[in-house]
Design a protein around this motif. Structure first.
Motif, PDB file in Angstrom:
ATOM      1  N   UNK A  81       0.857  -1.191   0.000  1.00  0.00           N
ATOM      2  CA  UNK A  81       0.000   0.000   0.000  1.00  0.00           C
ATOM      3  C   UNK A  81       0.890   1.237   0.000  1.00  0.00           C
ATOM      4  N   UNK A  82       0.454   2.284  -0.695  1.00  0.00           N
ATOM      5  CA  UNK A  82       1.249   3.515  -0.677  1.00  0.00           C
ATOM      6  C   UNK A  82       0.382   4.725  -0.982  1.00  0.00           C
ATOM      7  N   UNK A  83       0.789   5.849  -0.401  1.00  0.00           N
ATOM      8  CA  UNK A  83       0.274   7.164  -0.777  1.00  0.00           C
ATOM      9  C   UNK A  83       1.092   7.658  -1.956  1.00  0.00           C
ATOM     10  N   UNK A  84       0.439   8.200  -2.970  1.00  0.00           N
ATOM     11  CA  UNK A  84       1.151   8.814  -4.090  1.00  0.00           C
ATOM     12  C   UNK A  84       0.607  10.229  -4.261  1.00  0.00           C
ATOM     13  N   UNK A  85       1.281  11.163  -3.618  1.00  0.00           N
ATOM     14  CA  UNK A  85       0.858  12.564  -3.614  1.00  0.00           C
ATOM     15  C   UNK A  85       1.683  13.329  -4.645  1.00  0.00           C
ATOM     16  N   UNK A  86       1.105  13.556  -5.805  1.00  0.00           N
ATOM     17  CA  UNK A  86       1.832  14.230  -6.881  1.00  0.00           C
ATOM     18  C   UNK A  86       1.725  15.744  -6.739  1.00  0.00           C
ATOM     19  N   UNK A  87       2.799  16.403  -7.079  1.00  0.00           N
ATOM     20  CA  UNK A  87       2.842  17.857  -7.051  1.00  0.00           C
ATOM     21  C   UNK A  87       2.161  18.431  -8.287  1.00  0.00           C
ATOM     22  N   UNK A  88       1.590  19.639  -8.188  1.00  0.00           N
ATOM     23  CA  UNK A  88       1.055  20.291  -9.391  1.00  0.00           C
ATOM     24  C   UNK A  88       2.160  20.814 -10.308  1.00  0.00           C
ATOM     25  N   UNK A  89       3.408  20.769  -9.847  1.00  0.00           N
ATOM     26  CA  UNK A  89       4.515  21.290 -10.641  1.00  0.00           C
ATOM     27  C   UNK A  89       5.227  20.136 -11.337  1.00  0.00           C
ATOM     28  N   UNK A  90       5.235  20.114 -12.671  1.00  0.00           N
ATOM     29  CA  UNK A  90       5.741  18.947 -13.408  1.00  0.00           C
ATOM     30  C   UNK A  90       7.217  18.655 -13.188  1.00  0.00           C
ATOM     31  N   UNK A  91       8.012  19.656 -12.791  1.00  0.00           N
ATOM     32  CA  UNK A  91       9.439  19.430 -12.579  1.00  0.00           C
ATOM     33  C   UNK A  91       9.759  19.005 -11.144  1.00  0.00           C
ATOM     34  N   UNK A  92       8.737  18.680 -10.385  1.00  0.00           N
ATOM     35  CA  UNK A  92       8.954  18.242  -9.003  1.00  0.00           C
ATOM     36  C   UNK A  92       9.805  16.984  -8.970  1.00  0.00           C
TER      37      UNK A  92
END
Length: 383
Positions: A81-92
């Motif tokens: 199981x994992x959280x995948x919290x993506x940034x709104x900034x593509x170069x993160x």
């Protein structure tokens, strides 16, 4: 690799059973006035369990964690199981965050907003991260483990595979407690995957390669030895007889709470008042995650597997050699078993060593702002 969307939800029947058990706890005696001297204080635990049975809102915890995208997948025959919290900034930058015991990815929730969207929290978009925070196999929603051999090296390989499956061919790594040996093994096995390794806890018992301790280091080693003598009873049990322990913790919610709460109090920078740094709801969110997933035993088994893994060097791809991945360390004053930068540099390629003004073993929950700032500072400009 297939990823299945996941949300935490516990059936009402499980919660009803928990409350029934709490209200019928068979309490042990305690020597009057002994407080926490012999272990978890009975007065505190009774109050906590009464709150757990009658007032604690688990549904609010579910809402809080389900606000972040979660998934499950299968790696090496094990559900992860994992959280995948993506940034709104593509170069993160991708950032793998690995928790320890007795903890879960809930420990990182206060950091996810500032890490993924620094602009909304007073930072700069160049400091943004895509955060992947898995539950360790055998812990919480990644548990229980179904077979032998889930040691730090195998978990490191699984997490490397997870990041690759998510499309991250190079990434930053942060580890605390068990997350430290796991990500250290990842750095040894696959150094090309990591742009850097950030830790809050280094391996206990590190010594300088020249064998010579300064007076400051001698005093630190002596203090660490005293603390190990007082603190490591749980390690002895979990690394030798985790199954025996699991029966009591899996059957008694009060027993599960006592086993975890004593460590939370001992390892945080709280001066004996745990609820000065973690709320009752935060404490019970962690305890209840272990309870509803029945992973007291499988989480303890990691200690059993780790002891045998590090004792058998034939199974260790890179032995115990120096970690050459650039390493940053945030030194929180109440962290367990501190060492010096000089000794650490004999074992890690230390490029960042920051002494923090406050905080303990659960830094992301205790001092999320300090940890976020340090992660930003260390990984800034690394790619």
């Amino acid at each position: 690799m297939e990823f299945t969307p996941f949300e935490v939800h516990v059936d009402d029947a499980v919660i009803d059973d928990l409350r029934w058990r709490l209200r019928r706890t068979r309490w042990p005696d305690q020597i009057p006035g002994s407080g926490w001297d012999y272990g978890t204080d009975g007065t505190y635990l009774r109050e906590l369990c009464a709150y757990w049975a009658d007032e604690f809102d688990w549904r609010a915890v579910e809402t809080r964690i389900n606000a972040w995208p979660q998934f499950t997948t299968e790696i090496d025959g094990q559900r992860v199981h994992f959280i995948h919290a993506r940034s709104p900034y593509p170069k993160a930058r991708p950032l793998l965050m690995v928790h320890g015991w007795p903890s879960t990815p809930l420990e990182f929730l206060r950091t996810l907003g500032p890490l993924t969207d620094p602009v909304a929290h007073g930072g700069d978009e160049t400091d943004a991260f895509h955060v992947v925070a898995p539950s360790i196999p055998g812990y919480g929603w990644s548990g229980p483990t179904a077979g032998r051999g889930w040691h730090p090296g195998r978990i490191a390989a699984a997490f490397g595979e997870l990041m690759d499956g998510l499309g991250y061919d190079r990434f930053a790594a942060f580890g605390t407690d068990m997350g430290s040996p796991i990500n250290t093994e990842l750095a040894r096995r696959s150094p090309g995957l990591l742009i850097g390794l950030h830790l809050t806890l280094l391996q206990s018992g590190l010594r300088p390669l020249d064998g010579v301790l300064t007076p400051e280091e001698e005093a630190m080693v002596a203090a660490n030895d005293r603390r190990r003598g007082d603190e490591l009873g749980y390690v002895a049990i979990q690394s030798t007889r985790p199954q025996t322990l699991s029966y009591g913790l899996t059957d008694s919610p009060a027993g599960q709470a006592a086993w975890i709460v004593e460590k939370l109090r001992s390892w945080t920078d709280c001066d004996g008042d745990l609820e000065s740094v973690l709320s009752r709801d935060e404490i019970l969110a962690t305890v209840m995650t272990y309870w509803v997933t029945a992973t007291a035993g499988s989480s303890a088994r990691l200690y059993y597997e780790m002891a045998r893994y590090f004792a058998g060097t034939s199974t260790r791809p890179a032995g115990s050699g120096r970690v050459e991945v650039p390493t940053g360390v945030a030194v929180f004053p109440k962290e367990l078993y501190p060492t010096t930068e000089r000794i650490a540099n004999d074992h890690f390629a230390i490029e960042h060593w920051n002494l923090m003004p406050r905080g303990g073993h659960f830094a992301a929950a205790e001092e999320p702002g300090l940890l976020v700032d340090d992660l930003r500072a260390f990984f800034r400009g690394r790619a």
